[in-house]
Design a protein around this motif. Structure first.
Motif, mmCIF file in Angstrom:
data_model
loop_
_atom_site.group_PDB
_atom_site.id
_atom_site.type_symbol
_atom_site.label_atom_id
_atom_site.label_comp_id
_atom_site.label_asym_id
_atom_site.label_seq_id
_atom_site.Cartn_x
_atom_site.Cartn_y
_atom_site.Cartn_z
ATOM 1 N N ASN A 105 0.791 -1.225 0.000
ATOM 2 C CA ASN A 105 0.000 0.000 0.000
ATOM 3 C C ASN A 105 0.828 1.282 0.000
ATOM 4 N N ASN A 106 2.082 1.235 0.385
ATOM 5 C CA ASN A 106 2.881 2.446 0.503
ATOM 6 C C ASN A 106 4.164 2.455 -0.319
ATOM 7 N N ALA A 107 4.662 1.300 -0.724
ATOM 8 C CA ALA A 107 5.945 1.236 -1.419
ATOM 9 C C ALA A 107 5.862 1.832 -2.819
ATOM 10 N N ASN A 108 6.946 2.436 -3.213
ATOM 11 C CA ASN A 108 7.076 3.009 -4.545
ATOM 12 C C ASN A 108 7.242 1.893 -5.568
ATOM 13 N N ILE A 109 6.854 2.166 -6.790
ATOM 14 C CA ILE A 109 6.919 1.153 -7.850
ATOM 15 C C ILE A 109 8.336 0.606 -8.031
ATOM 16 N N ARG A 110 9.338 1.415 -7.750
ATOM 17 C CA ARG A 110 10.720 0.980 -7.922
ATOM 18 C C ARG A 110 11.141 -0.053 -6.874
ATOM 19 N N SER A 121 5.361 -4.674 -15.185
ATOM 20 C CA SER A 121 3.926 -4.941 -15.396
ATOM 21 C C SER A 121 3.163 -5.231 -14.117
ATOM 22 N N ILE A 122 3.600 -6.198 -13.323
ATOM 23 C CA ILE A 122 2.859 -6.527 -12.096
ATOM 24 C C ILE A 122 2.953 -5.364 -11.112
ATOM 25 N N ALA A 123 4.122 -4.758 -11.029
ATOM 26 C CA ALA A 123 4.313 -3.631 -10.110
ATOM 27 C C ALA A 123 3.364 -2.483 -10.441
ATOM 28 N N SER A 124 3.225 -2.169 -11.712
ATOM 29 C CA SER A 124 2.337 -1.067 -12.084
ATOM 30 C C SER A 124 0.878 -1.377 -11.758
ATOM 31 N N LYS A 125 0.481 -2.636 -11.883
ATOM 32 C CA LYS A 125 -0.898 -3.004 -11.541
ATOM 33 C C LYS A 125 -1.123 -2.923 -10.034
ATOM 34 N N ILE A 126 -0.153 -3.337 -9.256
ATOM 35 C CA ILE A 126 -0.282 -3.254 -7.789
ATOM 36 C C ILE A 126 -0.403 -1.800 -7.369
ATOM 37 N N VAL A 127 0.449 -0.951 -7.912
ATOM 38 C CA VAL A 127 0.421 0.468 -7.557
ATOM 39 C C VAL A 127 -0.889 1.114 -8.002
ATOM 40 N N LYS A 128 -1.374 0.724 -9.152
ATOM 41 C CA LYS A 128 -2.594 1.332 -9.705
ATOM 42 C C LYS A 128 -3.850 0.914 -8.947
ATOM 43 N N LYS A 172 3.841 6.747 -4.952
ATOM 44 C CA LYS A 172 3.925 5.339 -5.343
ATOM 45 C C LYS A 172 4.326 5.147 -6.793
ATOM 46 N N ILE A 173 3.891 6.021 -7.672
ATOM 47 C CA ILE A 173 4.204 5.868 -9.090
ATOM 48 C C ILE A 173 5.508 6.573 -9.432
ATOM 49 N N ASN A 174 5.683 7.779 -8.970
ATOM 50 C CA ASN A 174 6.893 8.537 -9.277
ATOM 51 C C ASN A 174 7.435 9.109 -7.988
ATOM 52 N N ASN A 175 8.594 8.650 -7.567
ATOM 53 C CA ASN A 175 9.165 9.114 -6.309
ATOM 54 C C ASN A 175 10.099 10.293 -6.477
ATOM 55 N N GLY A 176 9.767 11.177 -7.371
ATOM 56 C CA GLY A 176 10.555 12.392 -7.578
ATOM 57 C C GLY A 176 11.709 12.221 -8.535
ATOM 58 N N LEU A 177 11.774 11.107 -9.231
ATOM 59 C CA LEU A 177 12.835 10.897 -10.200
ATOM 60 C C LEU A 177 12.333 11.371 -11.570
ATOM 61 N N TYR A 178 12.795 12.517 -11.975
ATOM 62 C CA TYR A 178 12.364 13.078 -13.250
ATOM 63 C C TYR A 178 13.531 13.076 -14.216
#
Length: 179
Positions: A105-110, A121-128, A172-178
Motif C-alpha cells: 500500500n505504501n511502497a514506490n513502484i521501484r 507490469s505486475i508492479a504497475s498493476k499493484i500500484v494502480k 507510489k508511481i513517481n518518487n521524484g525521479l524526473y
C-alpha cells in the motif's frame, strides 16, 4: 489531600517564565553590545582624514550583521521556538523497499525491482489498483493473467499490507525521479 503532581505546575510555570525573561534580557543586552561594538572608533587607530565612506559602509554592515545574529539567536533557537510535532520514525519505513518485505500500500513502484518478474507490469498493476486489505487481495486485480498470479504466488511471503500513509501513497508511481 494534595499530591506533588498537583503543586508542581504552580511553581514550575512561573519559574520558566522567569528564566525566559532573564534569557531574553541577556540576549537583548548581547545584541545591543554587538551593535555598539560595531561602531568602535576605527578613527582612533588611523588618521581622521583617512576615514572614508567605505569604512562607514563597513561599520553599517557590522551593525546589520550583529543585529541579524542577535535576532537569529532570539527567534531561531531561543525563546520563541517550539518543538515540532512531527512523526520522526515511521514504523513502516522498513517495508518501503529497503528491507526483505514490501508494503503493497505504501511502497514506490521501484521497490518491486527487487522481486523477480514484478517490474514493470505486475508492479504497475499493484500500484494502480491498491490499497489492499490483505496480501491475498492482490489476486483480484483486474487484468491479472494466470502467469502473473503464479509469479505473485512465488513471492507472496515478501509482502505486507499496512495502512496507507498519504506522504508515501502520493509517491507510489513517481518518487521524484524526473528525467
Amino acid at each position: 489531600s494534595l499530591h506533588r503532581a498537583d503543586i508542581e505546575p504552580i511553581f514550575i510555570e512561573p519559574f520558566y517564565k522567569l528564566v525566559y525573561s532573564i534569557m531574553f534580557s541577556v540576549l537583548l543586552a548581547l545584541t545591543l553590545l554587538a551593535a555598539a561594538s560595531a561602531f568602535s572608533n576605527v578613527a582612533l587607530r588611523s588618521s581622521p582624514i583617512l576615514r572614508t565612506s567605505l569604512q562607514m559602509n563597513n561599520d553599517f554592515k557590522k551593525v546589520i550583521t550583529a543585529s541579524f545574529m542577535g535576532a537569529s539567536l532570539l527567534f531561531g533557537q531561543g525563546l520563541l521556538s517550539q518543538p515540532a510535532n512531527a512523526e520522526i520514525d515511521y514504523e513502516g519505513v522498513k517495508y518501503l523497499g529497503g528491507g526483505d518485505k514490501i508494503d503493497l500500500n505504501n511502497a514506490n513502484i521501484r521497490a518491486y525491482l527487487k522481486v523477480p518478474g514484478f517490474y514493470p507490469s505486475i508492479a504497475s498493476k499493484i500500484v494502480k489498483y491498491g490499497p489492499f486489505k490483505t496480501v491475498a487481495d492482490v489476486y483480484s486485480i483486474p487484468g491479472l493473467s494466470s502467469a502473473e498470479k503464479d509469479i505473485i504466488k512465488k513471492s507472496e511471503s515478501k509482502f505486507v499490507t499496512l495502512d496507507g500513509k498519504p506522504e508515501y501513497v502520493i509517491d507510489k508511481i513517481n518518487n521524484g525521479l524526473y528525467r
